[in-house]
Scaffold this motif. Structure first.
Motif, PDB file in Angstrom:
ATOM      1  N   LYS A   1       0.829  -1.191   0.000  1.00  0.00           N
ATOM      2  CA  LYS A   1       0.000   0.000   0.000  1.00  0.00           C
ATOM      3  C   LYS A   1       0.873   1.253   0.000  1.00  0.00           C
ATOM      4  CE  LYS A   1      -3.986  -1.983   2.429  1.00  0.00           C
ATOM      5  NZ  LYS A   1      -4.899  -1.836   3.582  1.00  0.00           N
ATOM      6  N   PHE A   2       0.312   2.316  -0.557  1.00  0.00           N
ATOM      7  CA  PHE A   2       0.990   3.605  -0.510  1.00  0.00           C
ATOM      8  C   PHE A   2       0.864   4.192   0.890  1.00  0.00           C
ATOM      9  CE2 PHE A   2      -0.193   3.151  -5.001  1.00  0.00           C
ATOM     10  CZ  PHE A   2       1.043   3.390  -5.602  1.00  0.00           C
ATOM     11  N   GLU A   3       1.848   4.992   1.239  1.00  0.00           N
ATOM     12  CA  GLU A   3       1.811   5.590   2.576  1.00  0.00           C
ATOM     13  C   GLU A   3       0.716   6.644   2.683  1.00  0.00           C
ATOM     14  OE1 GLU A   3       5.571   7.108   3.679  1.00  0.00           O
ATOM     15  OE2 GLU A   3       6.596   5.156   3.673  1.00  0.00           O
ATOM     16  N   ASP A   4       0.486   7.376   1.626  1.00  0.00           N
ATOM     17  CA  ASP A   4      -0.561   8.401   1.639  1.00  0.00           C
ATOM     18  C   ASP A   4      -1.013   8.666   0.199  1.00  0.00           C
ATOM     19  OD1 ASP A   4       1.386  10.090   0.459  1.00  0.00           O
ATOM     20  OD2 ASP A   4       2.082  10.662   2.471  1.00  0.00           O
ATOM     21  N   GLU A   5      -2.026   9.544   0.058  1.00  0.00           N
ATOM     22  CA  GLU A   5      -2.596   9.846  -1.254  1.00  0.00           C
ATOM     23  C   GLU A   5      -1.594  10.577  -2.149  1.00  0.00           C
ATOM     24  OE1 GLU A   5      -5.296   9.733  -4.308  1.00  0.00           O
ATOM     25  OE2 GLU A   5      -5.311   8.688  -2.369  1.00  0.00           O
ATOM     26  N   ASP A   6      -0.750  11.401  -1.561  1.00  0.00           N
ATOM     27  CA  ASP A   6       0.242  12.117  -2.361  1.00  0.00           C
ATOM     28  C   ASP A   6       1.192  11.147  -3.051  1.00  0.00           C
ATOM     29  OD1 ASP A   6      -0.845  14.524  -1.658  1.00  0.00           O
ATOM     30  OD2 ASP A   6       0.555  14.921  -0.016  1.00  0.00           O
ATOM     31  N   GLU A   7       1.618  10.109  -2.321  1.00  0.00           N
ATOM     32  CA  GLU A   7       2.513   9.113  -2.901  1.00  0.00           C
ATOM     33  C   GLU A   7       1.807   8.348  -4.015  1.00  0.00           C
ATOM     34  OE1 GLU A   7       5.292   5.265  -1.632  1.00  0.00           O
ATOM     35  OE2 GLU A   7       3.834   6.099  -0.222  1.00  0.00           O
ATOM     36  N   ARG A   8       0.516   8.071  -3.811  1.00  0.00           N
ATOM     37  CA  ARG A   8      -0.275   7.349  -4.816  1.00  0.00           C
ATOM     38  C   ARG A   8      -0.360   8.162  -6.115  1.00  0.00           C
ATOM     39  NH1 ARG A   8      -4.221   3.717  -3.741  1.00  0.00           N
ATOM     40  NH2 ARG A   8      -4.396   4.527  -1.603  1.00  0.00           N
ATOM     41  N   GLN A   9      -0.680   9.458  -5.983  1.00  0.00           N
ATOM     42  CA  GLN A   9      -0.836  10.298  -7.161  1.00  0.00           C
ATOM     43  C   GLN A   9       0.487  10.529  -7.877  1.00  0.00           C
ATOM     44  OE1 GLN A   9      -3.694  11.146  -8.530  1.00  0.00           O
ATOM     45  NE2 GLN A   9      -4.720  10.039  -6.842  1.00  0.00           N
ATOM     46  N   GLU A  10       1.581  10.634  -7.115  1.00  0.00           N
ATOM     47  CA  GLU A  10       2.899  10.801  -7.716  1.00  0.00           C
ATOM     48  C   GLU A  10       3.274   9.576  -8.539  1.00  0.00           C
ATOM     49  OE1 GLU A  10       7.573  11.661  -6.468  1.00  0.00           O
ATOM     50  OE2 GLU A  10       6.028  11.386  -4.932  1.00  0.00           O
ATOM     51  N   PHE A  11       2.991   8.394  -8.004  1.00  0.00           N
ATOM     52  CA  PHE A  11       3.296   7.151  -8.719  1.00  0.00           C
ATOM     53  C   PHE A  11       2.444   7.037  -9.977  1.00  0.00           C
ATOM     54  CE2 PHE A  11       2.565   2.704  -9.690  1.00  0.00           C
ATOM     55  CZ  PHE A  11       3.871   2.211  -9.747  1.00  0.00           C
ATOM     56  N   LEU A  12       1.157   7.396  -9.845  1.00  0.00           N
ATOM     57  CA  LEU A  12       0.256   7.321 -10.983  1.00  0.00           C
ATOM     58  C   LEU A  12       0.698   8.281 -12.089  1.00  0.00           C
ATOM     59  CD1 LEU A  12      -2.339   6.139 -12.187  1.00  0.00           C
ATOM     60  CD2 LEU A  12      -3.627   7.941 -11.050  1.00  0.00           C
ATOM     61  N   GLY A  13       1.145   9.463 -11.688  1.00  0.00           N
ATOM     62  CA  GLY A  13       1.620  10.425 -12.669  1.00  0.00           C
ATOM     63  C   GLY A  13       2.831   9.920 -13.412  1.00  0.00           C
ATOM     64  N   ASN A  14       3.754   9.314 -12.689  1.00  0.00           N
ATOM     65  CA  ASN A  14       4.941   8.751 -13.326  1.00  0.00           C
ATOM     66  C   ASN A  14       4.579   7.617 -14.277  1.00  0.00           C
ATOM     67  OD1 ASN A  14       6.645  10.489 -11.939  1.00  0.00           O
ATOM     68  ND2 ASN A  14       6.918   9.071 -10.213  1.00  0.00           N
ATOM     69  N   LEU A  15       3.572   6.832 -13.886  1.00  0.00           N
ATOM     70  CA  LEU A  15       3.148   5.716 -14.730  1.00  0.00           C
ATOM     71  C   LEU A  15       2.523   6.210 -16.028  1.00  0.00           C
ATOM     72  CD1 LEU A  15       3.013   2.617 -14.748  1.00  0.00           C
ATOM     73  CD2 LEU A  15       0.727   2.785 -13.738  1.00  0.00           C
ATOM     74  N   LYS A  16       1.764   7.296 -15.940  1.00  0.00           N
ATOM     75  CA  LYS A  16       1.092   7.833 -17.127  1.00  0.00           C
ATOM     76  C   LYS A  16       2.101   8.353 -18.152  1.00  0.00           C
ATOM     77  CE  LYS A  16      -3.395   9.081 -15.143  1.00  0.00           C
ATOM     78  NZ  LYS A  16      -4.337  10.187 -14.795  1.00  0.00           N
TER      79      LYS A  16
END
Length: 382
Positions: A231-246
């Motif tokens: 799991k991601f530590e927080d929503e910011d980490e989740r969105q950062e990872f998603l942005g990099n994936l895109k």
């Protein structure tokens, strides 16, 4: 057994818009605007309408003096008016001309009216039998339609007695809007667009182009599912990872993606916390797409009876001058009624003009020939 034929979807519902005293052009009152958006998104339909309009106006009027006559204080000439009217008719199957008069009840000016801006007055209101003009029915410029901003016109009637009554009712010539020559192939109301009979095919082409664009954006690859362990530590980490994936996918995506993991090791030494990428096989069939696109294109062309050669479409190789001449001659015969229509309209209005704009009295139009077609760029060797 009794065979049944499915009913066509009703495109045009005459709803009453009492708020503005108009008959709605379809349920949302935006039929012409909506169809224009569809037209511009379909390359085949756009090309067909353009060629159709060009054949309607042909090479213009035979009388060149009349062709270049100025008909209003903005410098509009008969040839420019004909071009605009032919384009509206080719798309909407209707057109609008604004008619102004002088104090002698002669036509003093003619103006082009964009067909999509006009609506018919609602019966049993003060505007029954009149025609409404408004520039922004879709409310793209303003959030609401102000009834006071709607401009009303009487339909064309050159009878001096009628004009005099209208001028008096308006409070004098300075308040008189003139009349509107409103033409519709449906003499009882709003017309359907020229491509309405094949609207499903037109929409299919639009959808096909959209699918192709989406495939290009995704490099024509199969869909994939990225499974990240943990799991991601927080929503910011989740969105950062998603942005990099895109940034990794799509036509501009990177060719390399680095993933660093540090987690529990399985019995075989594998990292069981490592992410997984699973491919979902694509169901797209390029051959089927090609067949469907060609079928849709041909159906749209048949709606206008346009020979493929006039749209630069051949079954391979080049076409010669004789083929182009034959196709031009054929489509001239298909569009002869439309040219006769415009001859009659310009004759009726030209004979009532306050000056002699057609000394010869010849309002006939010239057919298009293959040389003009090539010169315009509507057809070229493929």
């Amino acid at each position: 057994m009794i065979a049944s034929i499915p009913k066509n979807q009703v495109r045009k519902t005459y709803a009453k818009v009492k708020q503005y005293d108009i008959q709605a052009y379809d349920e949302d009152n935006l039929y012409p605007q909506r169809m224009d958006d569809i037209l511009k998104a379909s390359s085949t339909t756009f090309s067909c309408v353009r060629v159709y309009a060009k054949f309607i106006r042909g090479k213009g009027f035979k009388d060149t003096t009349f062709y270049k006559s100025v008909i209003n204080d903005e410098g509009l000439t008969c040839d420019k008016l004909l071009r605009k009217l032919s384009e509206d008719f080719a798309e909407y199957q209707g057109f609008v001309i604004l008619v102004n008069y002088n104090a002698l009840y002669q036509i003093s000016e003619l103006y082009f009216g964009p067909f999509e801006n006009y609506r018919l007055g609602l019966d049993e209101t003060d505007h029954a039998g009149l025609i409404a003009e408004y520039f922004d029915w879709p409310r793209k410029i303003k959030n609401s339609i102000k009834k006071d901003d709607i401009k009303w016109y009487h339909p064309f009637n050159p009878d001096p007695v009628i004009i005099e009554k209208q001028v008096l009712a308006a409070g004098g010539w300075e308040n008189y809007n003139g009349q509107i020559f409103y033409y519709s192939v449906d003499q009882n109301g709003y017309p359907l667009c020229s491509f309405d009979p094949v609207l499903e095919s037109v929409l299919a082409e639009v959808d096909s182009d959209r699918t192709t664009r989406n495939n290009l954006k995704n490099n024509f690859s199969a869909k994939t599912v990225y499974i990240r362990k943990g799991k991601f530590e927080d929503e910011d980490e989740r969105q950062e990872f998603l942005g990099n994936l895109k940034t990794f996918v799509g036509p501009d995506g990177s060719q390399i993606m680095m993933i660093e993991t540090e987690g529990e090791t399985g019995s075989g030494g594998e990292d069981i916390d490592a992410p997984e990428i699973k491919e979902i096989p694509s169901a797209l069939n390029d051959k089927l797409f090609e067949y469907t696109d060609n079928k849709v294109m041909r159906k749209i062309m048949r709606n206008y009876l346009i020979p493929a050669i006039l749209l630069s479409i051949t079954d391979g190789g080049y076409f010669n001058q004789q083929q182009l001449q034959d196709a031009t001659r054929y489509f001239n015969t298909i569009t002869v009624d439309e040219r006769i229509l415009f001859e009659e309209v310009f004759r009726r209005l030209g004979q009532l003009f306050h000056t002699t704009i057609n000394p010869s009295g010849d309002y006939s139009m010239m057919e298009l020939d293959d040389f003009n077609l090539i010169e315009d760029g509507s057809a070229n060797n493929a």
